[in-house]
Design a protein around this motif. Structure first.
Motif, PDB file in Angstrom:
ATOM      1  N   VAL A  49       0.836  -1.199   0.000  1.00  0.00           N
ATOM      2  CA  VAL A  49       0.000   0.000   0.000  1.00  0.00           C
ATOM      3  C   VAL A  49       0.868   1.246   0.000  1.00  0.00           C
ATOM      4  O   VAL A  49       1.834   1.345   0.764  1.00  0.00           O
ATOM      5  CB  VAL A  49      -0.935   0.013   1.230  1.00  0.00           C
ATOM      6  CG1 VAL A  49      -1.634   1.354   1.369  1.00  0.00           C
ATOM      7  CG2 VAL A  49      -1.962  -1.106   1.119  1.00  0.00           C
ATOM      8  N   VAL A  50       0.510   2.192  -0.850  1.00  0.00           N
ATOM      9  CA  VAL A  50       1.141   3.508  -0.862  1.00  0.00           C
ATOM     10  C   VAL A  50       0.075   4.513  -0.478  1.00  0.00           C
ATOM     11  O   VAL A  50      -0.911   4.691  -1.186  1.00  0.00           O
ATOM     12  CB  VAL A  50       1.722   3.845  -2.246  1.00  0.00           C
ATOM     13  CG1 VAL A  50       2.405   5.213  -2.214  1.00  0.00           C
ATOM     14  CG2 VAL A  50       2.693   2.779  -2.712  1.00  0.00           C
ATOM     15  N   SER A  51       0.256   5.150   0.665  1.00  0.00           N
ATOM     16  CA  SER A  51      -0.726   6.108   1.160  1.00  0.00           C
ATOM     17  C   SER A  51      -0.056   7.008   2.186  1.00  0.00           C
ATOM     18  O   SER A  51       0.906   6.586   2.842  1.00  0.00           O
ATOM     19  CB  SER A  51      -1.922   5.386   1.802  1.00  0.00           C
ATOM     20  OG  SER A  51      -2.935   6.300   2.170  1.00  0.00           O
ATOM     21  N   ASN A  52      -0.547   8.224   2.321  1.00  0.00           N
ATOM     22  CA  ASN A  52       0.062   9.128   3.299  1.00  0.00           C
ATOM     23  C   ASN A  52       0.155   8.492   4.671  1.00  0.00           C
ATOM     24  O   ASN A  52       1.179   8.530   5.333  1.00  0.00           O
ATOM     25  CB  ASN A  52      -0.746  10.424   3.385  1.00  0.00           C
ATOM     26  CG  ASN A  52      -0.275  11.308   4.515  1.00  0.00           C
ATOM     27  OD1 ASN A  52       0.839  11.802   4.502  1.00  0.00           O
ATOM     28  ND2 ASN A  52      -1.125  11.493   5.519  1.00  0.00           N
ATOM     29  N   ASN A  53      -0.931   7.867   5.110  1.00  0.00           N
ATOM     30  CA  ASN A  53      -0.925   7.123   6.364  1.00  0.00           C
ATOM     31  C   ASN A  53      -1.759   5.860   6.159  1.00  0.00           C
ATOM     32  O   ASN A  53      -2.201   5.595   5.049  1.00  0.00           O
ATOM     33  CB  ASN A  53      -1.470   7.967   7.519  1.00  0.00           C
ATOM     34  CG  ASN A  53      -2.928   8.319   7.323  1.00  0.00           C
ATOM     35  OD1 ASN A  53      -3.338   8.756   6.255  1.00  0.00           O
ATOM     36  ND2 ASN A  53      -3.728   8.143   8.353  1.00  0.00           N
ATOM     37  N   CYS A  54      -1.951   5.087   7.198  1.00  0.00           N
ATOM     38  CA  CYS A  54      -2.646   3.805   7.030  1.00  0.00           C
ATOM     39  C   CYS A  54      -3.959   3.799   7.802  1.00  0.00           C
ATOM     40  O   CYS A  54      -4.309   2.806   8.454  1.00  0.00           O
ATOM     41  CB  CYS A  54      -1.741   2.665   7.473  1.00  0.00           C
ATOM     42  SG  CYS A  54      -2.000   1.129   6.543  1.00  0.00           S
TER      43      CYS A  54
END
Length: 252
Positions: A49-54
Motif C-alpha cells: 500500500v502507498v498512502s500518506n498514512n494507514c
C-alpha cells in the motif's frame, strides 16, 4: 466510454494476492472507505500500500491492517494507528517512510511518466544516507533498511534522487464524478486523491454524486477521466458516512 461499475465488489473483482495499491485520503478525509471495504471482503492479502498514512484503528486502511492483509506500506505518517505502530515495531510489517512532499511528487511523477527526480528534501539525513528501518526483526534489531540514495549538486545545492511510484491499482474518493471518470474533490478531501489516481494502472473512484457527461465544467474538473478506469457511485448513506479522526470542541 461509460466507466461506471454496478458495485465496489465488481470494480475490484480482478484483484489477487500481492497487488499494490495507491490509496487517497489524509487521516479520514477523502478516504475511499467503500472500496477499502470491498477490498477487505475480497480476501486479498500480501498487499503493498502507498498512502500518506494507514488509516486509524477500525477505519480506512486500518481494517486491512488489523486483518493482516497488508505486507508493506510506503507512507509519510504512522499517526494515530496503534496497530500500525505495533506491527511495524514487531517486525510484522515493512514500512518505507518518506517525506510527505516527496511522496506526493513520487506519485505525481509516476502518473506523468517521469521515472525519477531530484529533490533537496532529506539531504543530510538517513533519507539520503540510508539506514532507515524498513523492517524490524523479532528481537528488535533492524532486519531490512533503506539503501543510500544518489546525491547530485545543482547550483551548489545537494539533491537526492527519488524514484517515481506506480501501482497496480489506485483507490480514490471524489465528491462528484461523471460516467467518463472526470472527478471533482471537495476542499481538504482533495489531498492525495488526484496524485494517487495518477499513479495507478487501474484507478477506481468512488463518487458521492454521479453526474452525466457534460455536467462538470472543464475548468471545474480536478482530475480528468484519462486517469480513471472504473467509477462506483455511492448510495446517500455511504456518501454521508464520514468519520472524524479527532474531534476538538470548545466552550461557546
Amino acid at each position: 466510454m461509460d466507466k461506471v461499475m454496478a458495485t465496489a465488489e465488481e470494480a475490484l473483482a480482478d484483484v489477487t494476492d500481492g497487488r499494490s495499491f495507491a490509496v487517497g485520503g489524509f487521516g479520514l478525509s477523502g478516504v475511499p472507505e467503500v472500496l477499502i471495504g470491498a477490498l477487505y471482503e475480497s480476501g486479498a492479502s500480501g498487499l503493498a500500500v502507498v498512502s500518506n498514512n494507514c488509516g486509524v484503528d477500525g477505519r480506512g486502511l486500518g481494517i486491512l491492517l488489523a486483518a493482516g492483509r497488508i505486507a508493506r506500506v510506503t507512507g509519510s505518517y504512522i499517526g494515530e494507528n496503534k496497530e500500525f505502530a505495533r506491527q511495524y515495531l514487531a517486525g510484522e510489517l515493512e514500512v518505507e517512510l518518506t517525506p510527505q512532499g516527496t511522496l506526493a511528487e513520487r506519485l505525481r511523477a509516476g502518473g506523468s511518466g517521469i521515472p525519477a527526480f531530484y529533490t533537496p528534501a532529506g539531504v543530510g539525513t538517513q533519507v539520503a544516507e540510508g539506514g532507515l528501518p524498513w523492517r524490524y526483526a523479532p528481537d528488535g534489531s533492524v532486519a531490512a533498511a533503506s539503501p543510500p540514495k544518489e546525491v547530485r549538486a545543482f547550483d551548489g545545492v545537494d539533491h537526492i534522487l527519488e524514484h517515481a511510484i506506480t501501482t497496480d491499482y489506485a483507490l480514490v474518493r471524489a465528491a462528484r464524478g461523471d460516467r467518463h471518470g472526470n472527478l471533482v474533490f471537495r476542499r481538504a478531501a482533495r489531498n492525495f486523491n488526484p496524485l494517487a489516481a495518477m499513479a495507478g494502472r487501474i484507478t477506481v473512484a468512488e463518487v458521492e454524486e454521479l453526474v452525466e457527461p457534460g455536467v462538470l465544467g472543464p475548468d471545474d474538473i480536478h482530475l480528468p477521466g484519462v486517469f480513471v478506469q472504473r467509477v462506483v457511485a455511492l448510495t446517500p448513506e455511504q456518501a454521508a458516512d464520514k468519520g472524524i479522526e479527532k474531534r476538538t470542541v470548545r466552550e461557546r
